[in-house]
Design a protein around this motif. Structure first.
Motif, short mmCIF file in Angstrom:
data_model
loop_
_atom_site.label_atom_id
_atom_site.label_comp_id
_atom_site.label_asym_id
_atom_site.label_seq_id
_atom_site.Cartn_x
_atom_site.Cartn_y
_atom_site.Cartn_z
N UNK A 166 2.06 -3.68 7.39
CA UNK A 166 0.66 -3.81 6.98
C UNK A 166 0.53 -4.51 5.64
N UNK A 167 1.48 -4.22 4.72
CA UNK A 167 1.45 -4.91 3.43
C UNK A 167 1.64 -6.40 3.57
N UNK A 168 2.56 -6.81 4.47
CA UNK A 168 2.76 -8.24 4.70
C UNK A 168 1.51 -8.87 5.32
N UNK A 169 0.87 -8.16 6.26
CA UNK A 169 -0.36 -8.69 6.88
C UNK A 169 -1.47 -8.84 5.85
N UNK A 188 -6.27 -0.30 9.22
CA UNK A 188 -6.93 0.40 10.32
C UNK A 188 -8.30 0.96 9.95
N UNK A 189 -8.58 1.17 8.67
CA UNK A 189 -9.84 1.75 8.25
C UNK A 189 -10.86 0.68 7.86
N UNK A 213 -3.12 4.01 -2.18
CA UNK A 213 -3.61 4.02 -0.81
C UNK A 213 -2.58 3.32 0.08
N UNK A 214 -2.10 3.97 1.15
CA UNK A 214 -1.13 3.32 2.05
C UNK A 214 -1.72 2.05 2.66
N UNK A 264 -13.29 2.51 -0.18
CA UNK A 264 -12.60 3.06 0.98
C UNK A 264 -12.91 4.55 1.02
N UNK A 265 -13.84 4.92 1.90
CA UNK A 265 -14.28 6.30 1.92
C UNK A 265 -15.03 6.65 0.65
#
Length: 461
Positions: free
Chosen positions: A290-293, A342-343, A335-336, A308-309
């Motif tokens: 996800x970090x690479x994306x 996904x959020x 934050x992961x 985020x939230x």
């Protein structure tokens, strides 16, 4: 019994016999080297009792006392002079502090080498042999102490310093071959691979050196990449991470190959890592991917303001596993990366830094709505951080029970400065403007009727 013993001996495989012979030979060689070192040490101690050797020890002690006296004489003067160099760079001041702390050793090295050279010219070489050894050890210790200060990690610096001192002592005493043989004889056989203490030390030294070079190259390259304005912030982070992985991975494998480790054995380790990824490391791998994306699609970058939230703040840094978000109250949320993929994330500064804010208010029905709109717009324009070229607008959004309801919209260009504070400043400007123009903000109106008493007038609340 003799026949059973002979039959067991016949059953023993050639590999077992060869391993036993090699183990016995290694043990005997280690014993011989240890005894040789012990005899050399005993001879050296007895040699100190000879007159000229004792004289050399006395000369070295006298030079050490003289160096200590020179330190007491010139140390305070050097310290006072350093206090006047306030404008110097930090690295230069640290180097001076390093020299000041080792002033005695510096004076000792400066004093002992001329004495060694003079004695070599006027006497036999054997009468200055111990002094040359002491001078070489002192010089090596001084150089190692200065060079290891380049290592920022205190633990690594200490390990490198003591290992360097030990190896320099062995080389200067001309015991490198014996020590190498002794360390190589202490070995273990693991799956057909012979691991000796000498091989492990070689691997640690080579890999540590290559890691240091890789870190130096990556740090230098990272600074140049970050100073390049033609590269976007997200691509800068991606390039730096890719360069670090490439350099550190190359340093590790090249170091293992340089000391003769068979890299084909790492295939088993790769399989074990694959099994681990399939069972317990899904989240870790998901966050890495996800970090690479995130870096590739440039959805967020350092400096962006996101929500985020319940978390609202600006991105401080992008990591391989998480994103660091700093809020207005100084909290730093890690934050992961998977949550950002996904959020639902609100990026307030994705394409630009302009942010529109809305505030709601109401006035009494007795106030002219045209005048209220004009006053509200002028009040918003007078607040700092409100953009003038994106003019505020005010609209009626409904006729409420007690008031005419309005919405005031305005733009800002610095969301990192906060949103609540600018809303509060606009509300305060509206209050001052309404007070000045006698525009009232009504409170809710209610009528209360009591059942069973028709003559009782309604009570307003």
């Amino acid at each position: 019994m003799e026949e059973e013993t002979s039959s067991q001996a016949e059953v023993a495989s050639p590999a077992e016999v060869t391993g036993a012979v090699v183990e016995t030979a290694g043990t005997e060689e280690a014993k011989e080297v240890a005894l040789d070192l012990w005899s050399q040490g005993v001879d050296f101690v007895y040699g100190l009792l000879r007159p000229w050797n004792a004289y050399q020890i006395g000369i070295a002690l006298g030079l050490l006392v003289l160096a200590y006296c020179l330190t007491k004489l010139f140390g305070p003067r050097l310290h006072d002079w350093m206090r006047t160099r306030e404008g110097w760079p930090k690295w230069r001041m640290r180097f001076l502090v390093l020299l000041h702390r080792r002033l005695t050793l510096i004076f000792f090295v400066i004093l002992i080498w001329p004495v060694v050279w003079i004695m070599q010219e006027v006497t036999w070489p054997s009468r200055s042999y111990i002094l040359s050894i002491i001078a070489g050890l002192a010089s090596a210790w001084l150089v190692i102490a200065i060079l290891t200060r380049l290592i920022s990690n205190a633990f690594v610096r200490g390990v490198v310093r003591y290992l360097g001192w030990a190896w320099a002592t062995v080389v200067i005493l001309d015991l490198s071959d014996e020590v190498r043989t002794l360390l190589d004889s202490a070995a273990l056989e693991l799956g057909g691979v012979r691991l000796s203490v000498w091989l492990v030390l070689q691997a640690l030294v080579v890999i540590a050196t290559l890691m240091f070079l890789a870190r130096f190259i990556s740090t230098t390259s990272a600074s140049r990449i970050k100073n390049n304005k033609d590269i976007s912030p997200s691509m800068q982070v991606l390039a730096v991470k890719f360069l670090q992985v490439l350099l550190y991975g190359a340093a590790f494998f090249i170091g293992l190959k340089a000391v003769g480790v068979d890299l084909t054995g790492l295939a088993v380790l790769s399989g074990a890592i694959g099994v681990g990824l399939g069972f317990g490391l899904q989240k870790v791998v998901s966050n890495l991917v996800s970090g690479v994306i995130i870096l590739l699609d440039k959805s967020i970058k350092p400096g962006d303001v996101i929500s985020l939230g319940e978390t609202f703040g600006w991105i401080n840094s992008l990591g391989a596993r998480y994103v660091s978000v700093v809020t207005r109250d100084g909290r730093e949320y890690l934050i992961p990366n998977e949550d950002l993929i996904t959020g639902q994330v609100v990026n307030w500064s994705h394409s630009n830094d302009y942010v529109r804010l809305d505030i709601y208010f109401g006035t009494s029905y007795g106030c002219d709505p045209h005048e209220v709109r004009r006053i509200a717009i002028e009040a918003a324009k007078g607040v700092d951080r409100v953009l003038s070229f994106k003019a505020p607008v005010c609209h009626i959004v409904g006729f409420g029970d007690s008031s005419v309801d309005y919405i005031l919209r305005f733009w800002i260009s610095d969301p990192t400065g906060g949103l609540t504070n600018i809303r509060g400043n606009v509300y305060l400007a509206l209050w001052d403007a309404f007070q000045e123009h006698d525009i009232s903000i009504p409170f809710p109106q209610r009528e209360v009727r009591l059942l069973g008493d028709e003559d009782t007038p309604p009570v307003s609340a």
